[in-house]
Design an enzyme around this catalytic site. Structure first.
Site, short mmCIF file in Angstrom:
data_model
loop_
_atom_site.label_atom_id
_atom_site.label_comp_id
_atom_site.label_asym_id
_atom_site.label_seq_id
_atom_site.Cartn_x
_atom_site.Cartn_y
_atom_site.Cartn_z
N SER A 1 -22.64 11.79 3.06
CA SER A 1 -21.72 12.90 3.94
C SER A 1 -20.51 13.05 3.07
O SER A 1 -19.87 12.26 2.50
CB SER A 1 -21.29 12.24 5.12
OG SER A 1 -22.35 11.42 5.77
N ARG B 1 -9.93 2.80 -2.72
CA ARG B 1 -8.73 2.05 -2.17
C ARG B 1 -8.66 2.70 -0.72
O ARG B 1 -8.94 4.00 -0.42
CB ARG B 1 -7.61 2.64 -2.88
CG ARG B 1 -7.60 2.07 -4.47
CD ARG B 1 -7.38 0.41 -4.37
NE ARG B 1 -6.31 -0.08 -3.52
CZ ARG B 1 -6.00 -1.50 -3.31
NH1 ARG B 1 -7.03 -2.17 -3.61
NH2 ARG B 1 -4.98 -1.75 -2.71
N ARG C 1 0.81 -1.33 -0.03
CA ARG C 1 0.07 -0.17 -0.08
C ARG C 1 0.75 1.20 0.12
O ARG C 1 0.49 2.06 -0.42
CB ARG C 1 -0.86 -0.12 1.18
CG ARG C 1 -2.13 -0.80 1.01
CD ARG C 1 -3.13 -0.55 2.25
NE ARG C 1 -4.11 -1.60 2.28
CZ ARG C 1 -5.24 -1.51 1.50
NH1 ARG C 1 -5.45 -0.40 0.61
NH2 ARG C 1 -6.07 -2.53 1.51
N GLN D 1 -28.62 13.18 -4.38
CA GLN D 1 -28.17 14.20 -3.41
C GLN D 1 -26.64 14.18 -3.33
O GLN D 1 -26.01 15.43 -3.23
CB GLN D 1 -28.68 13.90 -2.11
CG GLN D 1 -30.17 13.95 -1.87
CD GLN D 1 -30.62 15.17 -2.61
OE1 GLN D 1 -30.24 16.37 -2.21
NE2 GLN D 1 -31.83 15.07 -3.56
N LEU E 1 -11.12 4.89 8.26
CA LEU E 1 -11.95 4.49 7.19
C LEU E 1 -13.49 5.37 7.20
O LEU E 1 -14.08 4.96 8.27
CB LEU E 1 -12.06 3.13 6.66
CG LEU E 1 -12.99 2.54 5.51
CD1 LEU E 1 -12.54 3.13 4.27
CD2 LEU E 1 -13.47 1.35 5.72
N ASP E 2 -13.67 6.05 6.38
CA ASP E 2 -14.81 6.82 6.23
C ASP E 2 -15.06 7.67 7.70
O ASP E 2 -16.36 7.84 8.00
CB ASP E 2 -16.12 5.89 6.01
CG ASP E 2 -16.07 5.18 4.70
OD1 ASP E 2 -15.52 5.81 3.86
OD2 ASP E 2 -16.64 3.77 4.67
N ASN F 1 -13.72 13.21 0.73
CA ASN F 1 -14.24 12.25 0.50
C ASN F 1 -15.91 12.29 0.56
O ASN F 1 -16.35 13.06 1.30
CB ASN F 1 -14.20 11.05 1.19
CG ASN F 1 -14.68 9.70 0.79
OD1 ASN F 1 -14.50 9.28 -0.22
ND2 ASN F 1 -15.05 8.84 1.69
C1 GRF Z 1 -20.96 6.96 -4.49
O1 GRF Z 1 -21.98 6.37 -4.15
C2 GRF Z 1 -19.88 7.44 -3.45
O2 GRF Z 1 -20.52 8.07 -2.58
C3 GRF Z 1 -19.29 6.09 -3.19
O3 GRF Z 1 -19.08 5.42 -4.12
C4 GRF Z 1 -19.87 5.65 -5.30
C5 GRF Z 1 -19.11 6.23 -6.48
O4 GRF Z 1 -20.27 6.47 -7.56
N1 GRF Z 1 -18.07 6.42 -2.36
P1 GRF Z 1 -19.71 7.28 -8.79
O5 GRF Z 1 -18.35 6.57 -9.37
O6 GRF Z 1 -19.36 8.70 -8.51
O7 GRF Z 1 -20.79 7.16 -9.72
#
Ligand code: GRF
Length: 213
Positions: free
Chosen positions: A132, A87, A61, A169, A140-141, A103
């Protein structure tokens, strides 16, 4: 004008929403970890520089993240936007972009970090779900939340219908968060909390279901 780099792994609909929004920003490049990411074609067709840093070519990584950071820094972006970039990034990478790495996650964080958020929301029977935009920290997140949008979970929903409602949204809040950041209306404070300056508060941190219809 400030510039941003967008990282994708697949479809790229959030990237597309950002490109199509009228933002005071130059999209310097779209970078993917996958050669077959659909979004790369969309970006290239619009004359945006694209690059691939294929994670399968790296033994660790750290090695991947070092190469990725180098590819990003070639464009000197003031903001790095993860848009469906699948990733997990090392703490070293996250540190390099402290305060300028964001993100989007398809849940109302801190609920449902990780994958399959829509299925899990349905299983839990939540009545509100959403997305969000947050500053990235090594967890992560996790990370200070900039904006969220909530949507209702309807009785007949399945994961696909709920995902589609959330995605609409996502395409609203991500460009909005980026405009706040590049206009200096939002920043990451030293305390690790998000600072809002002026107009950002008027935008609403939570978009209620009623406002969206
Ligand atoms: C979205 O739902 C985003 O929130 C998540 O992965 C998906 C990506 O969709 N992290 P896209 O590639 O932007 O259409």
């Amino acid at each position: 004008m400030k510039s941003i780099v967008i990282l994708i792994s697949g479809r790229g609909s959030n990237m597309q929403a950002i490109v199509e929004a009228t933002l005071p920003v130059r999209i310097a490049a779209v970078i993917s970890n996958r050669t077959d990411a659909q979004g790369l074609r969309y970006a290239a067709d619009r004359g945006i520089a694209t690059a691939v840093v294929d994670h399968t070519m790296f033994a660790t990584r750290d090695a991947f993240d070092t190469e990725l950071a180098g590819a990003i820094n070639r464009y000197h972006p003031s903001l790095v936007v993860l848009a469906g970039f699948m990733r997990v990034l090392t703490p070293g990478f996250v540190d390099k972009f402290h305060g300028r790495l964001i993100n989007i996650h398809p849940s109302l964080l801190p609920a449902f970090t990780g994958l399959h958020t829509h299925e899990r929301a349905l299983e839990c029977g939540v009545q509100l779900h959403g997305c969000s935009v947050h500053f990235v920290t090594p967890g992560l997140d996790h990370g200070p939340i900039i904006i969220q949008a909530a949507v209702p979970v309807l009785p007949d929903d399945n994961a696909a219908t709920l995902a589609a409602r959330v995605l609409r949204q996502e395409h609203v809040v991500y460009p909005r968060a980026i405009s706040w950041l590049v206009e200096g209306k939002v920043s990451l404070g030293a305390s690790g909390r998000v600072n809002y300056h002026g107009a950002a508060m008027d935008g609403g941190i939570l978009i209620s279901p009623r406002e969206q219809e």
